[in-house]
Design a protein around this motif. Structure first.
Motif, short mmCIF file in Angstrom:
data_model
loop_
_atom_site.label_atom_id
_atom_site.label_comp_id
_atom_site.label_asym_id
_atom_site.label_seq_id
_atom_site.Cartn_x
_atom_site.Cartn_y
_atom_site.Cartn_z
N GLY A 71 10.13 11.33 2.30
CA GLY A 71 9.35 10.37 1.54
C GLY A 71 8.42 9.54 2.39
N ASN A 72 7.88 8.53 1.75
CA ASN A 72 6.86 7.68 2.34
C ASN A 72 7.40 6.26 2.47
N PHE A 74 5.83 3.46 2.67
CA PHE A 74 5.16 2.53 1.76
C PHE A 74 5.86 2.50 0.41
N ASP A 75 6.18 3.69 -0.09
CA ASP A 75 6.83 3.79 -1.40
C ASP A 75 8.21 3.14 -1.37
N ALA A 78 7.76 -0.72 -1.48
CA ALA A 78 7.35 -1.14 -2.82
C ALA A 78 8.51 -1.04 -3.81
N GLU A 79 9.25 0.06 -3.73
CA GLU A 79 10.41 0.26 -4.62
C GLU A 79 11.47 -0.82 -4.40
N SER A 109 2.09 -2.84 -0.14
CA SER A 109 3.44 -2.35 -0.44
C SER A 109 4.49 -3.46 -0.31
#
Length: 136
Positions: A71-72, A74-75, A78-79, A109
Motif C-alpha cells: 500500500g501507500n 499517504f493512504d 489519511a485512513e 494526508s
C-alpha cells in the motif's frame, strides 16, 4: 513524548527496505540528542505490520515510507487520521520523491513533516527531535 528527563519517544519506523531500516536504527541509536535519549524504536516492513503495531500500543512518532509492498503511506495516514487512530502521534512521511506535489500530498494526508530520501542523519534527527518536543 520525551522532555529530555524521562523515557524517550516511542517511534514506529515503517520501511520495507531492510538496509534503510538498519540505517535509520543506527542513526537513532547513535544520536546524542536530549529529546531522543531512551527512544524506543519498533520497525514494520509493511502497511499490515504498521496497522498491527498501532493496534497494540500508541506511538509518539510514526516515521513512514510512502511506497510499501502492500500500500501507500499517504493512504494509511489519511485512513488512520480519519478514524481518530493517530490523535497523539506525529507523522513524518519519508519519500524518495521530493517533488513539491509529493510534499503537498504528505501534508494533505495529515502528516506533520516530510523527509526526502536520501537524507543526512542530522536532518532525520532534527525532525525527530522537533516532533518529540512538547507541542511537536
Amino acid at each position: 513524548m520525551s522532555d529530555g528527563a524521562g523515557p524517550g519517544p516511542r517511534i514506529l519506523l515503517v520501511e520495507d527496505e531492510p538496509v534503510n531500516r538498519a540505517l535509520v536504527r543506527a542513526m537513532i541509536e547513535r544520536a546524542n540528542r536530549p529529546r531522543l535519549r531512551g527512544a524506543e524504536l519498533l520497525e514494520a516492513a509493511s502497511i499490515a505490520e504498521a496497522r498491527a503495531a498501532l493496534a497494540v500500543r500508541p506511538f509518539d512518532i510514526l516515521l513512514l515510507d510512502v511506497r510499501l509492498p502492500d500500500g501507500n503511506g499517504f493512504d494509511l495516514v489519511a485512513e488512520l487520521r480519519a478514524a481518530g487512530g493517530l490523535a497523539a502521534t506525529r507523522v513524518i512521511i519519508v519519500s524518495a520523491s521530493v517533488l513539491a506535489t509529493e510534499r503537498a500530498v504528505a501534508v494533505a494526508s495529515g502528516a506533520e513533516a516530510f523527509l526526502g530520501k536520501p537524507f543526512l542523519a542530522a536532518e532525520l534527527l532534527d525532525l525527530l527531535e522537533g516532533q518529540a518536543a512538547p507541542g511537536g
